[in-house]
Design a protein around this motif. Structure first.
Motif, PDB file in Angstrom:
ATOM      1  N   PRO A  20       0.859  -1.196   0.000  1.00 18.50           N
ATOM      2  CA  PRO A  20       0.000   0.000   0.000  1.00 18.50           C
ATOM      3  C   PRO A  20       0.888   1.236   0.000  1.00 18.50           C
ATOM      4  O   PRO A  20       2.079   1.151   0.299  1.00 18.50           O
ATOM      5  CB  PRO A  20      -0.756  -0.144   1.330  1.00 18.50           C
ATOM      6  CG  PRO A  20       0.237  -0.833   2.222  1.00 18.50           C
ATOM      7  CD  PRO A  20       0.993  -1.790   1.341  1.00 18.50           C
ATOM      8  N   PRO A  21       0.345   2.407  -0.316  1.00 21.11           N
ATOM      9  CA  PRO A  21       1.161   3.624  -0.357  1.00 21.11           C
ATOM     10  C   PRO A  21       1.555   4.160   1.026  1.00 21.11           C
ATOM     11  O   PRO A  21       2.485   4.953   1.135  1.00 21.11           O
ATOM     12  CB  PRO A  21       0.272   4.619  -1.102  1.00 21.11           C
ATOM     13  CG  PRO A  21      -1.105   4.137  -0.854  1.00 21.11           C
ATOM     14  CD  PRO A  21      -1.016   2.646  -0.808  1.00 21.11           C
ATOM     15  N   SER A  22       0.835   3.755   2.076  1.00 15.57           N
ATOM     16  CA  SER A  22       1.167   4.232   3.423  1.00 15.57           C
ATOM     17  C   SER A  22       0.524   3.326   4.467  1.00 15.57           C
ATOM     18  O   SER A  22      -0.405   2.566   4.173  1.00 15.57           O
ATOM     19  CB  SER A  22       0.667   5.668   3.631  1.00 15.57           C
ATOM     20  OG  SER A  22      -0.758   5.700   3.669  1.00 15.57           O
ATOM     21  N   ARG A  23       1.016   3.432   5.690  1.00 16.28           N
ATOM     22  CA  ARG A  23       0.422   2.665   6.797  1.00 16.28           C
ATOM     23  C   ARG A  23      -1.015   3.113   7.053  1.00 16.28           C
ATOM     24  O   ARG A  23      -1.879   2.305   7.363  1.00 16.28           O
ATOM     25  CB  ARG A  23       1.242   2.872   8.076  1.00 16.28           C
ATOM     26  CG  ARG A  23       2.615   2.230   8.074  1.00 16.28           C
ATOM     27  CD  ARG A  23       3.215   2.318   9.463  1.00 16.28           C
ATOM     28  NE  ARG A  23       4.562   1.758   9.520  1.00 16.28           N
ATOM     29  CZ  ARG A  23       5.224   1.527  10.647  1.00 16.28           C
ATOM     30  NH1 ARG A  23       4.657   1.836  11.808  1.00 16.28           N
ATOM     31  NH2 ARG A  23       6.437   1.028  10.620  1.00 16.28           N
ATOM     32  N   GLU A  24      -1.223   4.425   6.959  1.00 13.71           N
ATOM     33  CA  GLU A  24      -2.556   4.968   7.246  1.00 13.71           C
ATOM     34  C   GLU A  24      -3.602   4.400   6.285  1.00 13.71           C
ATOM     35  O   GLU A  24      -4.701   4.014   6.699  1.00 13.71           O
ATOM     36  CB  GLU A  24      -2.528   6.495   7.135  1.00 13.71           C
ATOM     37  CG  GLU A  24      -1.739   7.210   8.236  1.00 13.71           C
ATOM     38  CD  GLU A  24      -0.230   7.096   8.063  1.00 13.71           C
ATOM     39  OE1 GLU A  24       0.499   7.303   9.057  1.00 13.71           O
ATOM     40  OE2 GLU A  24       0.227   6.790   6.934  1.00 13.71           O
ATOM     41  N   ILE A  25      -3.248   4.340   5.004  1.00 11.71           N
ATOM     42  CA  ILE A  25      -4.195   3.812   4.015  1.00 11.71           C
ATOM     43  C   ILE A  25      -4.421   2.326   4.230  1.00 11.71           C
ATOM     44  O   ILE A  25      -5.547   1.826   4.091  1.00 11.71           O
ATOM     45  CB  ILE A  25      -3.686   4.104   2.586  1.00 11.71           C
ATOM     46  CG1 ILE A  25      -3.833   5.602   2.298  1.00 11.71           C
ATOM     47  CG2 ILE A  25      -4.454   3.280   1.553  1.00 11.71           C
ATOM     48  CD1 ILE A  25      -3.312   6.042   0.949  1.00 11.71           C
ATOM     49  N   LEU A  26      -3.374   1.597   4.601  1.00 16.80           N
ATOM     50  CA  LEU A  26      -3.532   0.172   4.879  1.00 16.80           C
ATOM     51  C   LEU A  26      -4.511  -0.048   6.038  1.00 16.80           C
ATOM     52  O   LEU A  26      -5.414  -0.886   5.957  1.00 16.80           O
ATOM     53  CB  LEU A  26      -2.181  -0.454   5.222  1.00 16.80           C
ATOM     54  CG  LEU A  26      -2.218  -1.951   5.568  1.00 16.80           C
ATOM     55  CD1 LEU A  26      -2.738  -2.777   4.399  1.00 16.80           C
ATOM     56  CD2 LEU A  26      -0.836  -2.439   5.999  1.00 16.80           C
ATOM     57  N   GLU A  27      -4.359   0.722   7.105  1.00 12.97           N
ATOM     58  CA  GLU A  27      -5.255   0.578   8.254  1.00 12.97           C
ATOM     59  C   GLU A  27      -6.689   0.952   7.882  1.00 12.97           C
ATOM     60  O   GLU A  27      -7.644   0.301   8.319  1.00 12.97           O
ATOM     61  CB  GLU A  27      -4.763   1.444   9.417  1.00 12.97           C
ATOM     62  CG  GLU A  27      -5.528   1.196  10.707  1.00 12.97           C
ATOM     63  CD  GLU A  27      -4.859   1.820  11.922  1.00 12.97           C
ATOM     64  OE1 GLU A  27      -5.328   1.561  13.043  1.00 12.97           O
ATOM     65  OE2 GLU A  27      -3.874   2.566  11.745  1.00 12.97           O
ATOM     66  N   GLN A  28      -6.856   1.986   7.053  1.00  5.19           N
ATOM     67  CA  GLN A  28      -8.196   2.370   6.593  1.00  5.19           C
ATOM     68  C   GLN A  28      -8.852   1.228   5.825  1.00  5.19           C
ATOM     69  O   GLN A  28     -10.036   0.926   6.019  1.00  5.19           O
ATOM     70  CB  GLN A  28      -8.107   3.605   5.702  1.00  5.19           C
ATOM     71  CG  GLN A  28      -7.805   4.902   6.428  1.00  5.19           C
ATOM     72  CD  GLN A  28      -7.562   6.051   5.459  1.00  5.19           C
ATOM     73  OE1 GLN A  28      -7.861   5.952   4.267  1.00  5.19           O
ATOM     74  NE2 GLN A  28      -6.991   7.142   5.949  1.00  5.19           N
ATOM     75  N   ARG A  29      -8.101   0.597   4.963  1.00  3.75           N
ATOM     76  CA  ARG A  29      -8.642  -0.506   4.161  1.00  3.75           C
ATOM     77  C   ARG A  29      -9.046  -1.681   5.034  1.00  3.75           C
ATOM     78  O   ARG A  29     -10.075  -2.321   4.796  1.00  3.75           O
ATOM     79  CB  ARG A  29      -7.609  -0.946   3.118  1.00  3.75           C
ATOM     80  CG  ARG A  29      -7.396   0.078   2.002  1.00  3.75           C
ATOM     81  CD  ARG A  29      -6.271  -0.334   1.061  1.00  3.75           C
ATOM     82  NE  ARG A  29      -6.060   0.652   0.009  1.00  3.75           N
ATOM     83  CZ  ARG A  29      -5.057   0.613  -0.862  1.00  3.75           C
ATOM     84  NH1 ARG A  29      -4.166  -0.379  -0.799  1.00  3.75           N
ATOM     85  NH2 ARG A  29      -4.934   1.541  -1.789  1.00  3.75           N
ATOM     86  N   HIS A  60      -1.647   2.241  -5.043  1.00  2.08           N
ATOM     87  CA  HIS A  60      -2.259   3.510  -4.631  1.00  2.08           C
ATOM     88  C   HIS A  60      -3.481   3.781  -5.504  1.00  2.08           C
ATOM     89  O   HIS A  60      -4.573   4.042  -5.014  1.00  2.08           O
ATOM     90  CB  HIS A  60      -1.249   4.650  -4.743  1.00  2.08           C
ATOM     91  CG  HIS A  60      -1.807   5.978  -4.340  1.00  2.08           C
ATOM     92  ND1 HIS A  60      -2.306   6.216  -3.074  1.00  2.08           N
ATOM     93  CD2 HIS A  60      -1.954   7.140  -5.027  1.00  2.08           C
ATOM     94  CE1 HIS A  60      -2.741   7.467  -3.004  1.00  2.08           C
ATOM     95  NE2 HIS A  60      -2.542   8.042  -4.175  1.00  2.08           N
ATOM     96  N   ASP A  61      -3.286   3.671  -6.801  1.00  2.00           N
ATOM     97  CA  ASP A  61      -4.371   3.779  -7.771  1.00  2.00           C
ATOM     98  C   ASP A  61      -4.592   2.390  -8.376  1.00  2.00           C
ATOM     99  O   ASP A  61      -3.668   1.816  -8.965  1.00  2.00           O
ATOM    100  CB  ASP A  61      -4.016   4.780  -8.867  1.00  2.00           C
ATOM    101  CG  ASP A  61      -5.092   4.856  -9.941  1.00  2.00           C
ATOM    102  OD1 ASP A  61      -6.101   5.538  -9.724  1.00  2.00           O
ATOM    103  OD2 ASP A  61      -4.915   4.195 -10.989  1.00  2.00           O
TER     104      ASP A  61
END
Length: 205
Positions: A124-133, A169-170
């Motif tokens: 994923p592009p970041s830890r934050e986005i991974l946690e959101q998913r 990311h996309d």
């Protein structure tokens, strides 16, 4: 002359979008199939036996393991996962490319056995986005997500063992990059010479 299929492993931390990307890739590429793994984990809502996984009991799995029926296997979050060896070998011999959607441990095992395997890692592009998913899935409680995030950090440290790295990311861009990897491998001289032997012989005669 029929060319031998290419074996790919695709690894990623939970929540990186690996399954969605692989499913879309299968739809775009001809002669590309994904192996359905065996697992001892419980079936989740919406899953089908033989489609998402072959769901088996632990005793059954261990029996298959003793008979060396798995190309690779691993225990992840307390559950066993394995790739059925005979099916993969049959597909490759028929000239069909195969994707194994497995964790880094399994990818290591496969690479050791079959050195020509092409390993792909998705992040994923970041830890934050991974946690959101992981939260958007709605499948796990907070404690489980915390465990999965910790495990993801360990998993992602193994990206250096892969041949290709794709950042999801996309979605469409990541899918296009995966497709480019498949196309690139299929255009290698060894593959093209086997697939186009008659045409090349005619050109050079």
């Amino acid at each position: 002359m029929t060319s031998t299929g290419i074996l790919y492993t695709v690894s990623a931390p939970s929540g990186a979008g690996k399954t969605s990307l692989v499913n879309a890739l299968i739809q775009r590429c001809q002669d590309l199939r994904v192996s359905v793994s065996h697992t001892t984990r419980p079936m989740r809502p919406g899953e089908e036996d033989g489609v998402n996984y072959h769901f088996v009991g632990e005793d059954n799995f261990l029996g298959m393991l003793e008979k060396a029926e798995f190309l690779e296997h691993a225990r992840v979050f307390g559950n066993l996962y394995g790739t059925y060896r005979a099916w993969v070998e049959q597909q490759l011999e028929a000239g069909t490319d195969v994707i194994l959607e497995i964790d880094w441990q399994g990818a290591q095992q496969v690479k050791r056995l079959l050195s020509e395997t092409r390993a792909i890692f998705i992040v994923p592009p970041s830890r934050e986005i991974l946690e959101q998913r992981l939260n958007l899935r709605g499948q796990d409680d907070a404690a489980t997500i915390e465990t999965r995030m910790a495990e993801a950090m360990e998993e992602m440290s193994h990206y250096t063992e892969a041949d290709y790295l794709v950042v999801n990311h996309d979605f469409e861009r990541a899918l296009g990059e995966l497709q480019a990897i498949i196309t690139c491998q299929r255009l290698r001289i060894t593959r093209q010479r086997a697939a186009l032997g008659d045409m090349l012989a005619s050109l050079l005669s």
